[in-house]
Design a protein around this motif. Sequence first.
Motif, short mmCIF file in Angstrom:
data_model
loop_
_atom_site.label_atom_id
_atom_site.label_comp_id
_atom_site.label_asym_id
_atom_site.label_seq_id
_atom_site.Cartn_x
_atom_site.Cartn_y
_atom_site.Cartn_z
N HIS A 153 7.08 21.10 9.29
CA HIS A 153 8.42 20.77 8.80
C HIS A 153 8.66 19.27 8.77
N TYR A 154 7.59 18.48 8.93
CA TYR A 154 7.75 17.04 9.06
C TYR A 154 8.42 16.42 7.84
N THR A 155 7.91 16.73 6.64
CA THR A 155 8.46 16.11 5.43
C THR A 155 9.91 16.54 5.19
N THR A 156 10.25 17.75 5.64
CA THR A 156 11.62 18.24 5.46
C THR A 156 12.58 17.55 6.42
N ILE A 157 12.14 17.47 7.70
CA ILE A 157 13.02 16.88 8.72
C ILE A 157 13.15 15.37 8.52
N MET A 158 11.99 14.69 8.40
CA MET A 158 12.02 13.23 8.27
C MET A 158 12.17 12.84 6.80
N SER A 159 13.28 13.23 6.23
CA SER A 159 13.56 12.91 4.83
C SER A 159 13.94 11.44 4.69
N GLN A 160 13.95 10.98 3.46
CA GLN A 160 14.32 9.59 3.20
C GLN A 160 15.75 9.31 3.64
N ASN A 161 16.61 10.29 3.42
CA ASN A 161 18.02 10.12 3.82
C ASN A 161 18.16 9.96 5.33
N ASP A 198 0.83 -1.21 0.00
CA ASP A 198 0.00 0.00 0.00
C ASP A 198 0.87 1.26 0.00
N SER A 199 0.73 2.07 -1.03
CA SER A 199 1.55 3.28 -1.15
C SER A 199 1.24 4.30 -0.08
N ARG A 200 0.03 4.23 0.51
CA ARG A 200 -0.33 5.18 1.57
C ARG A 200 0.49 4.95 2.85
N LEU A 201 1.10 3.78 2.94
CA LEU A 201 1.91 3.46 4.12
C LEU A 201 3.41 3.66 3.86
N HIS A 202 3.74 4.27 2.75
CA HIS A 202 5.15 4.55 2.45
C HIS A 202 5.56 5.87 3.09
N THR A 203 5.53 5.88 4.42
CA THR A 203 5.89 7.04 5.22
C THR A 203 6.98 6.64 6.20
N PRO A 204 7.66 7.61 6.81
CA PRO A 204 8.73 7.27 7.75
C PRO A 204 8.27 6.35 8.88
N MET A 205 7.09 6.60 9.44
CA MET A 205 6.61 5.80 10.56
C MET A 205 6.49 4.32 10.16
N TYR A 206 5.91 4.06 9.00
CA TYR A 206 5.72 2.68 8.57
C TYR A 206 7.00 2.08 8.01
N PHE A 207 7.91 2.93 7.56
CA PHE A 207 9.24 2.45 7.18
C PHE A 207 9.94 1.84 8.39
N PHE A 208 9.89 2.56 9.52
CA PHE A 208 10.48 2.03 10.75
C PHE A 208 9.70 0.81 11.25
N LEU A 209 8.38 0.83 11.08
CA LEU A 209 7.56 -0.29 11.54
C LEU A 209 7.88 -1.56 10.77
#
Length: 309
Positions: free
Chosen positions: A131-139, A52-63
Motif C-alpha cells: 500500500h506504499y504508493t497509495t499511502i505515500m501519495s504526492q498530496n 534523475d527520475s528514479r529518485l522522484h520518490t517520497p523518500m528523496y522528496f523529503f531528502l
Amino acid sequence: MKKDNQSSVSEFLLLGLPMWTEKQGIYYTLFLAMYLTTVLGNLLTMLLIRLDSRLHTPMYFFLSHLAFTDISFSSVTAPKMLMNMQTQSQSISYAGCISQLYFFLFWGDLDNFLLTSMAYDRYVAICHPLHYTTIMSQNLCFLLVIVSWVLSCASALLHTLLLTRLSFRGDNALPHFFCDLSALLKLSSSDTTVNELVIFTVGVVVITLPLICILVSYGHIGATILKVPLTKGICKALSTCCSHLSVVSLYYGAIIGLYFFPSSDNSNDKDVIVAVLYTLVTPMLNPFIYSLRNRDMKGITKLFLLAIS
C-alpha cells in the motif's frame, strides 16, 4: 547605548569558540572548509534528486528538503562566525541577534519534522509495502512538508516574540558563536519564567514528540523484519533506513547531549562544542551518509561525476 525594544543594549558580543588565539587561522580554515562542504554537498544532493527520475520518490522528496534545510541551518550561524573570526570583531546588533535566533530555531525545528516524515516513509515502505504508493501519495508528502514549515515557523516566532519582551541591561557578552536562546535568557534582567515554560512546552512538541515518533516507527520496522522474510523491495528500503538512522543518531545525539545533560553555569565550553556538531558537522556529513550508505545515491553520484569529468 540606545534603548531598543525595552532594552538598553543595542548590540551583543559573541565571544565565539573556546580556542587558542594563536591557532585561530587554522580553525578559520577548518570551519570555512566545513561550511563550503556543507553547501556544495547538499546542493549536489538536491541536483542529483532533481535530475534523475528514479529518485522522484517520497523518500528523496523529503531528502531534497532536508538538504535545503541543512544549507539554510548552517548559513544562519557559520558566515557570521567566520566573518567575526576574520575581522576580529565580536559584535552583532540587537536586531541581527534576534533575526539570527529566529532563523536558527526555524531551520532547526524544520530538521526535526523532516526527519520524522522520513521515518514515517520508511515505516510505510517496510511495514505496508503493498500500500506504499497509495499511502505515500504526492498530496500527503506535500502536506507533511507544509505542516512542518507551519509548525516550525510558529515555534520560532513564539520564542522570538517572547524574547523581545525581555530587557537586557549591563552585560552583553554571549559565551557562544551565535545568539543562542538559553545564553540570551541568562543575560536578561527580566523575569524569564514564561520563556522557560514555553521552551519546555514547545520543546516537547518539536523535539520530544518527533523523536518518539521516529523510535516508534523503527520499532515497528524492527518487528516487521523479525516476522516476515526479507524481499528485494524490503532490503532496498532497509538500505535507506541505515542512512536515515545514522543522520538521526548524529542530530539527536548532539541535541540530547546539549539539552538533557547541560554543563554547569561556570563552563560553557561543552555547550559551544556540541553546538558546532549539530550546526556544522551534522549538516556536512548528511550528504556523505546518504551517498556512501545508499545504493541509489552512490550509483547516481558516480554517473554524475563521470559525466562532468
